[in-house]
Design a protein around this motif. Structure first.
Motif, PDB file in Angstrom:
ATOM      1  N   LYS A  15     101.419  46.603 -22.000  1.00 10.15           N
ATOM      2  CA  LYS A  15     100.019  46.692 -22.545  1.00 10.15           C
ATOM      3  C   LYS A  15      99.401  47.935 -22.065  1.00 10.15           C
ATOM      4  CE  LYS A  15      99.359  43.724 -25.771  1.00 10.15           C
ATOM      5  NZ  LYS A  15      98.718  43.845 -27.140  1.00 10.15           N
ATOM      6  N   TRP A  16      99.097  48.932 -22.803  1.00 10.47           N
ATOM      7  CA  TRP A  16      98.373  49.965 -22.423  1.00 10.47           C
ATOM      8  C   TRP A  16      96.901  49.766 -22.213  1.00 10.47           C
ATOM      9  CZ3 TRP A  16     101.509  54.005 -21.028  1.00 10.47           C
ATOM     10  CH2 TRP A  16     102.524  53.913 -21.458  1.00 10.47           C
ATOM     11  N   CYS A  17      96.318  50.216 -21.364  1.00  9.04           N
ATOM     12  CA  CYS A  17      94.859  50.199 -21.263  1.00  9.04           C
ATOM     13  C   CYS A  17      94.278  51.410 -21.358  1.00  9.04           C
ATOM     14  CB  CYS A  17      94.468  49.725 -19.912  1.00  9.04           C
ATOM     15  SG  CYS A  17      94.776  48.193 -19.326  1.00  9.04           S
ATOM     16  N   TRP A  18      93.638  51.616 -22.549  1.00  4.54           N
ATOM     17  CA  TRP A  18      92.674  52.864 -22.626  1.00  4.54           C
ATOM     18  C   TRP A  18      91.526  52.702 -23.612  1.00  4.54           C
ATOM     19  CZ3 TRP A  18      96.904  50.873 -25.426  1.00  4.54           C
ATOM     20  CH2 TRP A  18      96.769  50.161 -26.581  1.00  4.54           C
ATOM     21  N   GLN A  19      90.919  53.705 -23.467  1.00  7.48           N
ATOM     22  CA  GLN A  19      89.574  53.432 -23.970  1.00  7.48           C
ATOM     23  C   GLN A  19      89.536  54.612 -25.230  1.00  7.48           C
ATOM     24  OE1 GLN A  19      87.695  54.383 -20.549  1.00  7.48           O
ATOM     25  NE2 GLN A  19      87.352  52.453 -19.894  1.00  7.48           N
ATOM     26  N   ALA A  20      90.115  54.102 -26.334  1.00  8.64           N
ATOM     27  CA  ALA A  20      90.052  55.313 -27.559  1.00  8.64           C
ATOM     28  C   ALA A  20      89.515  54.749 -28.506  1.00  8.64           C
ATOM     29  CB  ALA A  20      91.658  55.575 -27.825  1.00  8.64           C
ATOM     30  N   SER A  21      89.046  55.394 -29.233  1.00 10.72           N
ATOM     31  CA  SER A  21      88.354  54.874 -30.433  1.00 10.72           C
ATOM     32  C   SER A  21      89.335  54.433 -31.412  1.00 10.72           C
ATOM     33  CB  SER A  21      87.292  55.644 -31.219  1.00 10.72           C
ATOM     34  OG  SER A  21      87.817  57.179 -31.389  1.00 10.72           O
ATOM     35  N   ASP A  22      90.396  55.066 -31.353  1.00  7.90           N
ATOM     36  CA  ASP A  22      91.397  54.978 -32.428  1.00  7.90           C
ATOM     37  C   ASP A  22      92.697  54.378 -31.850  1.00  7.90           C
ATOM     38  OD1 ASP A  22      93.028  55.223 -34.499  1.00  7.90           O
ATOM     39  OD2 ASP A  22      92.848  57.155 -35.058  1.00  7.90           O
ATOM     40  N   ASP A  23      93.148  53.305 -32.169  1.00  7.02           N
ATOM     41  CA  ASP A  23      94.189  52.735 -31.789  1.00  7.02           C
ATOM     42  C   ASP A  23      95.653  53.251 -32.042  1.00  7.02           C
ATOM     43  OD1 ASP A  23      92.650  50.964 -30.044  1.00  7.02           O
ATOM     44  OD2 ASP A  23      92.756  49.279 -31.431  1.00  7.02           O
ATOM     45  N   ASN A  24      95.500  54.166 -32.781  1.00  5.68           N
ATOM     46  CA  ASN A  24      96.901  54.609 -33.703  1.00  5.68           C
ATOM     47  C   ASN A  24      96.792  56.252 -33.058  1.00  5.68           C
ATOM     48  OD1 ASN A  24      96.050  52.439 -35.153  1.00  5.68           O
ATOM     49  ND2 ASN A  24      97.930  52.739 -36.063  1.00  5.68           N
ATOM     50  N   CYS A  25      98.111  56.552 -32.733  1.00  2.00           N
ATOM     51  CA  CYS A  25      98.321  57.942 -32.434  1.00  2.00           C
ATOM     52  C   CYS A  25      98.277  58.821 -33.552  1.00  2.00           C
ATOM     53  CB  CYS A  25      99.804  58.266 -31.948  1.00  2.00           C
ATOM     54  SG  CYS A  25     100.460  59.784 -31.883  1.00  2.00           S
ATOM     55  N   PRO A  51     104.702  57.620 -22.457  1.00  2.00           N
ATOM     56  CA  PRO A  51     103.288  57.561 -22.120  1.00  2.00           C
ATOM     57  C   PRO A  51     102.217  57.987 -22.944  1.00  2.00           C
ATOM     58  CG  PRO A  51     104.242  59.067 -20.932  1.00  2.00           C
ATOM     59  CD  PRO A  51     105.203  58.774 -21.537  1.00  2.00           C
ATOM     60  N   ILE A  52     100.955  57.667 -22.757  1.00  2.00           N
ATOM     61  CA  ILE A  52     100.026  57.960 -23.674  1.00  2.00           C
ATOM     62  C   ILE A  52      99.224  59.307 -22.889  1.00  2.00           C
ATOM     63  CG2 ILE A  52      97.744  57.480 -24.827  1.00  2.00           C
ATOM     64  CD1 ILE A  52     100.292  56.069 -25.790  1.00  2.00           C
ATOM     65  N   VAL A  53      99.148  60.516 -23.497  1.00  6.63           N
ATOM     66  CA  VAL A  53      98.445  61.668 -22.996  1.00  6.63           C
ATOM     67  C   VAL A  53      97.165  61.840 -23.145  1.00  6.63           C
ATOM     68  CG1 VAL A  53     100.604  62.630 -21.895  1.00  6.63           C
ATOM     69  CG2 VAL A  53      99.754  63.217 -24.122  1.00  6.63           C
ATOM     70  N   SER A  79      89.152  64.447 -25.492  1.00  6.31           N
ATOM     71  CA  SER A  79      89.363  63.149 -25.397  1.00  6.31           C
ATOM     72  C   SER A  79      90.160  62.535 -26.406  1.00  6.31           C
ATOM     73  CB  SER A  79      87.939  62.415 -25.434  1.00  6.31           C
ATOM     74  OG  SER A  79      87.430  62.538 -26.745  1.00  6.31           O
ATOM     75  N   HIS A  80      90.693  63.116 -27.122  1.00  4.59           N
ATOM     76  CA  HIS A  80      91.908  62.544 -27.984  1.00  4.59           C
ATOM     77  C   HIS A  80      93.230  62.283 -27.387  1.00  4.59           C
ATOM     78  CE1 HIS A  80      89.777  64.670 -31.485  1.00  4.59           C
ATOM     79  NE2 HIS A  80      89.741  63.329 -31.728  1.00  4.59           N
ATOM     80  N   CYS A  81      93.870  61.422 -27.832  1.00  5.11           N
ATOM     81  CA  CYS A  81      95.228  60.907 -26.894  1.00  5.11           C
ATOM     82  C   CYS A  81      96.269  60.639 -27.876  1.00  5.11           C
ATOM     83  CB  CYS A  81      94.885  59.869 -26.115  1.00  5.11           C
ATOM     84  SG  CYS A  81      94.125  58.488 -27.012  1.00  5.11           S
TER      85      CYS A  81
END
Ligand SMILES: [Zn+2]
Ligand SMILES: [Zn+2]
Ligand SMILES: [Zn+2]
Length: 84
Positions: free
Chosen positions: A13-23, A45-47, A52-54
């Motif tokens: 499970k990734w831990c990220w703080q993104a407003s969007d859960d999709n690539c 991985p998520i980059v 601040s977009h990932c």
């Protein structure tokens, strides 16, 4: 002789703080591997960019390779800089 097969379910499970859960590139959720990765467990991985977009690493690398002149974030069109 009996061999015991132990199935290991590694659910990452990734831990990220993104407003969007999709690539933003492949539109697959970050908790899944990207469309280039055929199977879970591939190193995907998520980059993050400075903007601040990932994205999935594979997705953004593919995107950047397709950019001939300026390497820009596909979401906001700012210059893409990998966030350390
Ligand atoms: Zn992706
Ligand atoms: Zn991938
Ligand atoms: Zn951006």
């Amino acid at each position: 002789m009996k061999f015991k097969i132990v199935k290991v379910h590694a659910v990452a499970k990734w831990c990220w703080q993104a407003s969007d859960d999709n690539c933003g590139i492949c539109r697959d959720p970050f908790e899944c591997f990207c469309s280039d990765c055929k199977a879970p467990g591939d190193d995907c991985p998520i980059v993050w960019g400075q903007c601040s977009h990932c994205f999935h690493m594979h997705c953004i690398l593919k995107w950047l390779q397709s950019q001939q002149v300026n390497q820009q974030c596909p979401m906001c069109r700012q210059d893409w800089v990998f966030k350390e």
